[in-house]
Motif scaffolding. Structure first.
Motif, PDB file in Angstrom:
ATOM      1  N   SER A   1       0.830  -1.213   0.000  1.00  0.00           N
ATOM      2  CA  SER A   1       0.000   0.000   0.000  1.00  0.00           C
ATOM      3  C   SER A   1       0.859   1.255   0.000  1.00  0.00           C
ATOM      4  CB  SER A   1      -0.933  -0.011   1.219  1.00  0.00           C
ATOM      5  OG  SER A   1      -1.757  -1.167   1.223  1.00  0.00           O
ATOM      6  N   ALA A   2       1.932   1.246   0.800  1.00  0.00           N
ATOM      7  CA  ALA A   2       2.818   2.415   0.869  1.00  0.00           C
ATOM      8  C   ALA A   2       3.570   2.613  -0.444  1.00  0.00           C
ATOM      9  CB  ALA A   2       3.801   2.257   2.025  1.00  0.00           C
ATOM     10  N   ALA A   3       3.972   1.521  -1.083  1.00  0.00           N
ATOM     11  CA  ALA A   3       4.698   1.621  -2.362  1.00  0.00           C
ATOM     12  C   ALA A   3       3.802   2.194  -3.454  1.00  0.00           C
ATOM     13  CB  ALA A   3       5.219   0.245  -2.770  1.00  0.00           C
ATOM     14  N   LYS A   4       2.523   1.811  -3.471  1.00  0.00           N
ATOM     15  CA  LYS A   4       1.586   2.378  -4.449  1.00  0.00           C
ATOM     16  C   LYS A   4       1.439   3.880  -4.260  1.00  0.00           C
ATOM     17  CE  LYS A   4      -1.358  -1.643  -5.397  1.00  0.00           C
ATOM     18  NZ  LYS A   4      -2.735  -2.182  -5.330  1.00  0.00           N
ATOM     19  N   VAL A   5       1.359   4.298  -3.001  1.00  0.00           N
ATOM     20  CA  VAL A   5       1.239   5.731  -2.710  1.00  0.00           C
ATOM     21  C   VAL A   5       2.511   6.462  -3.144  1.00  0.00           C
ATOM     22  CG1 VAL A   5       1.032   7.437  -0.860  1.00  0.00           C
ATOM     23  CG2 VAL A   5      -0.388   5.376  -0.824  1.00  0.00           C
TER      24      VAL A   5
ATOM     25  N   LEU B   1      10.125   7.687  -6.508  1.00  0.00           N
ATOM     26  CA  LEU B   1      10.518   6.409  -7.100  1.00  0.00           C
ATOM     27  C   LEU B   1      11.464   5.625  -6.198  1.00  0.00           C
ATOM     28  CD1 LEU B   1      10.396   4.435  -9.415  1.00  0.00           C
ATOM     29  CD2 LEU B   1      12.137   5.761 -10.612  1.00  0.00           C
ATOM     30  N   ASP B   2      12.438   6.317  -5.570  1.00  0.00           N
ATOM     31  CA  ASP B   2      13.379   5.620  -4.684  1.00  0.00           C
ATOM     32  C   ASP B   2      12.647   4.952  -3.525  1.00  0.00           C
ATOM     33  OD1 ASP B   2      15.734   5.963  -6.021  1.00  0.00           O
ATOM     34  OD2 ASP B   2      16.248   7.847  -5.038  1.00  0.00           O
ATOM     35  N   ASP B   3      11.736   5.693  -2.891  1.00  0.00           N
ATOM     36  CA  ASP B   3      10.978   5.133  -1.765  1.00  0.00           C
ATOM     37  C   ASP B   3      10.092   3.972  -2.237  1.00  0.00           C
ATOM     38  OD1 ASP B   3      12.110   7.020  -0.132  1.00  0.00           O
ATOM     39  OD2 ASP B   3      10.408   8.400  -0.220  1.00  0.00           O
ATOM     40  N   ALA B   4       9.451   4.151  -3.379  1.00  0.00           N
ATOM     41  CA  ALA B   4       8.579   3.102  -3.909  1.00  0.00           C
ATOM     42  C   ALA B   4       9.366   1.839  -4.201  1.00  0.00           C
ATOM     43  CB  ALA B   4       7.885   3.591  -5.175  1.00  0.00           C
ATOM     44  N   SER B   5      10.574   1.988  -4.750  1.00  0.00           N
ATOM     45  CA  SER B   5      11.409   0.831  -5.069  1.00  0.00           C
ATOM     46  C   SER B   5      11.799   0.065  -3.805  1.00  0.00           C
ATOM     47  CB  SER B   5      12.659   1.290  -5.820  1.00  0.00           C
ATOM     48  OG  SER B   5      13.519   0.211  -6.086  1.00  0.00           O
ATOM     49  N   ALA B   6      12.208   0.803  -2.761  1.00  0.00           N
ATOM     50  CA  ALA B   6      12.605   0.148  -1.503  1.00  0.00           C
ATOM     51  C   ALA B   6      11.418  -0.542  -0.835  1.00  0.00           C
ATOM     52  CB  ALA B   6      13.228   1.171  -0.557  1.00  0.00           C
ATOM     53  N   LEU B   7      10.256   0.128  -0.812  1.00  0.00           N
ATOM     54  CA  LEU B   7       9.068  -0.458  -0.192  1.00  0.00           C
ATOM     55  C   LEU B   7       8.585  -1.683  -0.961  1.00  0.00           C
ATOM     56  CD1 LEU B   7       7.180   2.860   0.594  1.00  0.00           C
ATOM     57  CD2 LEU B   7       7.964   1.212   2.311  1.00  0.00           C
ATOM     58  N   ALA B   8       8.609  -1.603  -2.289  1.00  0.00           N
ATOM     59  CA  ALA B   8       8.152  -2.732  -3.104  1.00  0.00           C
ATOM     60  C   ALA B   8       9.065  -3.941  -2.937  1.00  0.00           C
ATOM     61  CB  ALA B   8       8.093  -2.308  -4.570  1.00  0.00           C
ATOM     62  N   LYS B   9      10.367  -3.688  -2.872  1.00  0.00           N
ATOM     63  CA  LYS B   9      11.313  -4.796  -2.658  1.00  0.00           C
ATOM     64  C   LYS B   9      11.058  -5.445  -1.302  1.00  0.00           C
ATOM     65  CE  LYS B   9      16.251  -5.679  -1.949  1.00  0.00           C
ATOM     66  NZ  LYS B   9      17.613  -5.066  -1.914  1.00  0.00           N
ATOM     67  N   ARG B  10      10.843  -4.628  -0.272  1.00  0.00           N
ATOM     68  CA  ARG B  10      10.586  -5.166   1.070  1.00  0.00           C
ATOM     69  C   ARG B  10       9.276  -5.951   1.107  1.00  0.00           C
ATOM     70  NH1 ARG B  10      11.116  -0.686   5.509  1.00  0.00           N
ATOM     71  NH2 ARG B  10       8.889  -0.361   5.078  1.00  0.00           N
ATOM     72  N   ALA B  11       8.270  -5.456   0.390  1.00  0.00           N
ATOM     73  CA  ALA B  11       6.986  -6.173   0.332  1.00  0.00           C
ATOM     74  C   ALA B  11       7.147  -7.513  -0.367  1.00  0.00           C
ATOM     75  CB  ALA B  11       5.952  -5.321  -0.404  1.00  0.00           C
ATOM     76  N   PHE B  12       7.927  -7.541  -1.432  1.00  0.00           N
ATOM     77  CA  PHE B  12       8.162  -8.785  -2.170  1.00  0.00           C
ATOM     78  C   PHE B  12       8.875  -9.817  -1.303  1.00  0.00           C
ATOM     79  CE2 PHE B  12      11.271 -11.207  -4.728  1.00  0.00           C
ATOM     80  CZ  PHE B  12      10.397 -11.984  -5.467  1.00  0.00           C
TER      81      PHE B  12
END
Length: 536
Positions: free
Chosen positions: A456-460, A467-478
């Motif tokens: 949810s945070a990565a989508k936001v 983009l940097d924050d989204a990339s880190a959050l998406a990797k952590r979610a994965f």
């Protein structure tokens, strides 16, 4: 008569006393079995399950993944820039995956001092700094191509370049919309989908020399790896961590179907390896490589030095056309890795053909490392191979990928991680709903919950142009979704379903229930007798 009536009274009193004891014992027995035994059995056989946000996870697909991007336009005249922006806004207005903000850049104060595109770009960036994922088009007169993509977050465009051409470049090269649609598509027939980038990889550089006594190849491969491969991988380590090691392999048996071809060289011949036979060569090479000692996926980069008996070796396609590029024969096989055929120099093989002493030689570091870095570009899915008419890309001259290419890779990886993690969590929730006896312990629940929160945070973050924050959050979610899905505790009672519980516990509890039921029956009779006596 008096004696008989006295004995009858004593017998009734004795029976009443015994009934009290029977009732007390029966009640105590029933309380122990039903009040203590049954709850204890229920507690010990209940599957431990921590509550999960199941409805919220199943609803992840209802909120689409949309990414914000800022594109700046600079032209000699402001009216042309406004026209281009208006047309581009219309082209992207109905996009479901992009929220593109087009911005006009007015001429900088010292624009007259800029005599080169690089100087003009520097002046523009001083007044309009870019964020990660941004891009800009700069109009430059007398440009041969319609659009020239640089190694930074910019492209030069000719004065007659249309908005349709800019939109085509944005979709195909910068944003790579076709790849994003493949990732987000639920239909597997839409196109091939590559796997999500893993958090860590082993990169193994291997040099294969089958005949070391006859081919004196010298090469400090470890130094070459430290000089070229490791610095390049350090530039792309935001998504994955890479552990690099190198090795030499001697006296390896390489099997391939080679055909001799006559030519006009001093050797008078070379050997052809058909493109259709590359899988056989790859299998033969794989069998001679050391297995990875970790559970991380491996990327193999192999430099094969063919012996002079079968050298020089060149790759041919099915039409029997030679595929040598820039004097190098190489191929890749994603995700396994790539192979470079490093043929010995002609003088070395001439000495071998004349039965002379083997000549030592040095393997070219520059030639092989340039090809190896190009292979890494493709294996990590960073490079953009799509060619557009009238669009040219500046060659890479540094140990790093083009910035716009790498940030497109960051954006694509973030979206792929979000999509993969969402599907993983939804599959897990559906599985848990279907199979009620799968255990959900605190660690699994924490992994699932944190993965959902990070998705949810990565989508936001994507929608807010971070983009940097989204990339880190998406990797952590994965990573969290994979950890939750493949946790070994989920299998603890997978092979102990409810039917098996009944098969085990019924033979155990059925003999215990018989005296309980008979006690109920005896208690009923005693209570009926007491009622009758009261009525009399």
């Amino acid at each position: 008569m008096e004696t008989t009536s006295a004995s009858t009274v004593k017998t009734k009193r004795k029976d009443k006393s015994e009934d009290k004891y029977r009732i007390g014992a029966t009640v105590a027995f029933i309380v122990v079995i039903i009040g203590i035994g049954v709850p204890m059995w229920w507690k010990t056989t209940t599957v431990y399950r921590v509550s999960l946000p199941s409805n919220a996870i199943l609803g992840l697909s209802e909120k689409p993944i949309k990414t914000a991007v800022q594109v700046a336009i600079y032209t000699q005249g402001s009216s042309r820039a406004q026209l281009l922006i208006s047309e581009l806004q219309s082209a992207f207005s109905d996009s479901e995956i992009w929220a593109v903000e087009f911005k006009h850049m007015p001429p900088p104060a010292r624009a007259h001092e800029a005599h080169t595109p690089a100087a003009l770009e520097k002046l523009l960036l001083e007044e309009h700094p870019q964020s990660v994922g941004d891009f800009m088009f700069i109009e430059w007169p007398n440009l041969e191509e319609e659009i020239l993509l640089t190694t930074e977050r910019s492209a030069l465009m000719r004065s007659d370049t249309t908005a349709n051409k800019l939109a085509q470049v944005l979709h195909s090269k910068i944003l790579q919309s076709y790849r994003i649609n493949q990732i987000l598509s639920a239909d597997d027939r839409f196109g091939a989908k590559s796997e999500a980038p893993q958090p860590a990889y082993d990169v193994i550089v291997s040099v294969l020399n089958p005949k070391p006594r006859l081919t004196y190849a010298q090469w400090n491969v470890s130094m070459a790896v430290k000089t070229y491969v490791e610095p390049w991988l350090a530039q792309v380590s935001d998504i994955s961590n890479y552990t690099v090691r190198s090795q030499w392999k001697y006296r390896v048996a390489i099997e391939a179907d080679l055909k001799q071809v006559r030519d006009e060289t001093k050797l008078g011949r070379h050997y052809a390896l058909l493109e259709t036979d590359l899988p056989h060569l790859l299998t033969s090479i794989s069998q001679n490589l050391s297995a990875s000692t970790t559970d991380k996926p491996a990327i193999n980069l192999v430099v094969y030095i063919p012996p002079c008996k079968t050298a020089p070796l060149h790759i041919y396609n099915s039409k029997y056309q030679r595929l040598t590029r820039n004097g190098v024969d190489a191929f890749i096989s994603p995700p396994w890795g790539g192979v470079i055929i490093a043929n010995p120099p002609e003088s070395v093989c001439l000495a071998y053909a004349n039965n002379e002493q083997p000549l030592p030689y040095h393997v070219s570091t520059t030639d092989n490392m340039q090809v190896m870095l190009d292979q890494l570009h493709k294996l990590l899915d960073i490079s953009s191979e799509l060619q557009l008419e009238g669009v040219k890309t500046v060659d890479i001259e540094q140990l790093a990928p083009r910035r716009w290419e790498y940030e497109a890779y960051l954006r694509r990886s973030a979206i792929r991680h979000i999509a993969t993690a969402s599907r993983t969590l939804q599959s897990l929730i559906n599985l848990l709903d279907q199979i009620s006896y799968i255990v959900i312990n605190d660690e699994v629940a924490a992994a699932i919950t944190s993965s959902y929160a990070d998705i949810s945070a990565a989508k936001v973050a994507l929608l807010e142009h971070r983009l940097d924050d989204a990339s880190a959050l998406a990797k952590r979610a994965f990573v969290a979704s994979e950890r939750g899905f493949f946790d070994a505790s989920l299998l603890a009672q997978l092979y102990f379903p409810d039917e098996q519980k009944y098969a085990i516990y019924i033979p155990l509890f059925l003999p215990v229930l018989v005296p309980v039921l008979s006690s109920f029956n005896m208690l009923r009779r005693v209570l009926q007798n007491i009622r009758k006596e009261k009525q009399q």
